[in-house]
Design a protein around this motif. Structure first.
Motif, PDB file in Angstrom:
ATOM      1  N   ASN A 134      39.086  75.595  -4.936  1.00 37.11           N
ATOM      2  CA  ASN A 134      38.057  75.974  -5.914  1.00 37.11           C
ATOM      3  C   ASN A 134      36.853  76.595  -5.210  1.00 37.11           C
ATOM      4  N   GLY A 135      37.096  77.778  -4.636  1.00 42.88           N
ATOM      5  CA  GLY A 135      36.019  78.509  -3.985  1.00 42.88           C
ATOM      6  C   GLY A 135      35.331  79.432  -4.969  1.00 42.88           C
ATOM      7  N   PRO A 136      34.186  79.991  -4.577  1.00 41.85           N
ATOM      8  CA  PRO A 136      33.570  79.804  -3.265  1.00 41.85           C
ATOM      9  C   PRO A 136      32.889  78.443  -3.139  1.00 41.85           C
ATOM     10  N   GLN A 137      32.754  77.993  -1.888  1.00 36.53           N
ATOM     11  CA  GLN A 137      32.081  76.738  -1.619  1.00 36.53           C
ATOM     12  C   GLN A 137      30.718  77.017  -0.980  1.00 36.53           C
ATOM     13  N   ALA A 138      29.818  76.051  -1.046  1.00 31.06           N
ATOM     14  CA  ALA A 138      28.484  76.220  -0.477  1.00 31.06           C
ATOM     15  C   ALA A 138      28.081  74.973   0.286  1.00 31.06           C
ATOM     16  N   LEU A 139      27.271  75.168   1.327  1.00 30.56           N
ATOM     17  CA  LEU A 139      26.869  74.080   2.212  1.00 30.56           C
ATOM     18  C   LEU A 139      25.399  73.709   2.002  1.00 30.56           C
ATOM     19  N   SER A 140      25.150  72.427   1.847  1.00 27.63           N
ATOM     20  CA  SER A 140      23.795  71.920   1.662  1.00 27.63           C
ATOM     21  C   SER A 140      22.994  72.025   2.966  1.00 27.63           C
ATOM     22  N   ALA A 141      21.678  71.833   2.843  1.00 29.02           N
ATOM     23  CA  ALA A 141      20.811  71.853   4.022  1.00 29.02           C
ATOM     24  C   ALA A 141      21.115  70.726   4.992  1.00 29.02           C
ATOM     25  N   ASP A 142      21.807  69.662   4.533  1.00 31.74           N
ATOM     26  CA  ASP A 142      22.133  68.570   5.445  1.00 31.74           C
ATOM     27  C   ASP A 142      23.265  68.916   6.400  1.00 31.74           C
ATOM     28  N   GLY A 143      23.899  70.081   6.197  1.00 26.41           N
ATOM     29  CA  GLY A 143      24.951  70.535   7.092  1.00 26.41           C
ATOM     30  C   GLY A 143      26.275  69.833   6.927  1.00 26.41           C
ATOM     31  N   ARG A 144      26.423  69.015   5.872  1.00 24.05           N
ATOM     32  CA  ARG A 144      27.662  68.257   5.705  1.00 24.05           C
ATOM     33  C   ARG A 144      28.177  68.216   4.268  1.00 24.05           C
ATOM     34  N   THR A 145      27.298  68.411   3.277  1.00 19.29           N
ATOM     35  CA  THR A 145      27.712  68.306   1.884  1.00 19.29           C
ATOM     36  C   THR A 145      28.084  69.662   1.325  1.00 19.29           C
ATOM     37  N   VAL A 146      29.326  69.766   0.862  1.00 15.21           N
ATOM     38  CA  VAL A 146      29.855  71.011   0.298  1.00 15.21           C
ATOM     39  C   VAL A 146      29.926  70.890  -1.217  1.00 15.21           C
ATOM     40  N   ALA A 147      29.503  71.932  -1.905  1.00 13.35           N
ATOM     41  CA  ALA A 147      29.621  72.001  -3.363  1.00 13.35           C
ATOM     42  C   ALA A 147      30.681  73.022  -3.731  1.00 13.35           C
ATOM     43  N   SER A 148      31.530  72.678  -4.688  1.00  9.01           N
ATOM     44  CA  SER A 148      32.482  73.629  -5.255  1.00  9.01           C
ATOM     45  C   SER A 148      32.581  73.369  -6.750  1.00  9.01           C
ATOM     46  N   VAL A 149      33.047  74.356  -7.476  1.00  6.33           N
ATOM     47  CA  VAL A 149      33.080  74.270  -8.938  1.00  6.33           C
ATOM     48  C   VAL A 149      34.506  74.431  -9.431  1.00  6.33           C
ATOM     49  N   VAL A 150      34.967  73.456 -10.209  1.00  2.98           N
ATOM     50  CA  VAL A 150      36.256  73.535 -10.888  1.00  2.98           C
ATOM     51  C   VAL A 150      36.011  74.213 -12.232  1.00  2.98           C
ATOM     52  N   GLN A 151      36.671  75.351 -12.470  1.00  2.48           N
ATOM     53  CA  GLN A 151      36.511  76.045 -13.742  1.00  2.48           C
ATOM     54  C   GLN A 151      37.645  75.643 -14.691  1.00  2.48           C
TER      55      GLN A 151
END
Length: 321
Positions: free
Chosen positions: A221-238
């Motif tokens: 479920n890309g694209p993915q994005a990286l938080s400022a903490d350098g470890r938490t990735v966000a992705s969106v299921v459509q």
């Protein structure tokens, strides 16, 4: 069609890039200052089909338009000849305050609204066709990644946009997905063993920090994005039951799944724009963009902006963020 970024560049009317505190969410258009909504290049039609033509144009959040006169419009090949059917690369920072592009003399450059232009060294990139280069700016425009593809892909160069200095490189077999919100890291994907897609984080100096094969709910479920903490990735299921999924690269664990309500459009870009805020650019019909902000703690969705690109657009690059 968009390029994973009108009266002259109106320098007198523009202000310097404000600092972006990583803990604070975006407030477009940036504390009262105007910023770039998207860059567009005109479409010309001939007997051979549609092609880009003319200069890149900047469309501001205020509705003002200007022409980026010093930017290469149609891409040049490695020998300096026009590719004709491909636009030269361009990127707009997430905060809409900086633009990266090739100048008409073939040099890589980053322009700051209300500031100046940083023109990079002639050898900042190897001599390749411009349409084989993809440019990506960090949210605040302080970092630039130049990805080199084509028949002979090369390592991604990471630069400090204030000085033009190269900070590091990322291996050519890593696909750069984006910078972390604070610009210190880059999220990349790479094909691992048995056709498994892995995610890896690199510092802006090119050092690998973590590499892991995420679960399918993230990987597919890309694209993915990286938080400022350098470890938490966000992705969106459509689909019929959209969700915002948060994943911790360090612990290899999905930490949150929030049901969300989204417009009827495709997710084009995902960006962290605060400690607890993810912003989606959603595209429909090829020319209608809706930008929504998601509260990662509650799942609340708010529409931040909507626009339709110029009617004669061949391709465009949105500000992201």
């Amino acid at each position: 069609m968009r390029v994973k970024i009108l009266t002259a560049l109106v320098a007198a009317a523009l202000t310097a890039v404000p600092g972006v505190a990583y803990a604070e969410p975006h407030a477009h258009a940036h504390q009262g200052h105007d910023s770039i909504r998207y860059a567009s290049i005109k479409k010309c039609t001939s007997k051979d089909g549609d092609r880009p033509c003319g200069d890149w144009r900047l469309v501001m959040h205020s509705g003002e338009k200007s022409v980026l006169h010093d930017a290469q419009g149609v891409a040049l090949d490695a020998k300096g000849k026009s590719v004709r059917y491909s636009p030269a690369p361009i990127a707009v920072s997430g905060n809409g305050r900086r633009i990266a592009y090739f100048t008409k003399t073939g040099r890589l450059a980053v322009r700051t609204l209300g500031g100046g232009v940083t023109v990079f060294a002639a050898n900042a990139l190897p001599r390749v066709a411009q349409n084989d280069v993809t440019l990506l700016l960090s949210d605040d425009g302080g970092r630039l990644a130049a990805m080199i593809g084509g028949d002979r892909p090369a390592s991604t160069r990471v630069f400090d946009t204030a000085t033009g200095a190269r900070l590091g490189t990322v291996p050519a077999d890593r696909s750069v997905l984006g910078f972390s919100f604070d610009g210190d890291e880059l999220l990349t994907s790479v094909d691992g063993d048995e056709s498994v897609t892995e995610l890896a984080v690199y510092s802006d100096a090119g050092e690998e920090a973590v590499r892991v094969a995420p679960p399918q709910v993230v990987a597919s479920n890309g694209p993915q994005a990286l938080s400022a903490d350098g470890r938490t990735v966000a992705s969106v299921v459509q689909g019929s039951k959209p969700q915002l999924v948060l994943y911790d690269l360090r612990t290899d664990r999905v930490t949150s799944r929030k049901k969300i309500k989204l417009p009827d459009a495709d997710v084009d870009m995902v960006d962290w724009t605060g400690d607890t805020q993810v912003t989606l650019h959603m595209l429909s019909g090829g020319d209608r963009m809706t930008i929504v902000q998601i509260d990662t703690e509650t799942g609340a969705v708010k529409v931040r902006d909507k626009y339709t690109t110029l009617k004669d657009t061949f391709v465009f690059a949105a500000c992201g963020g």
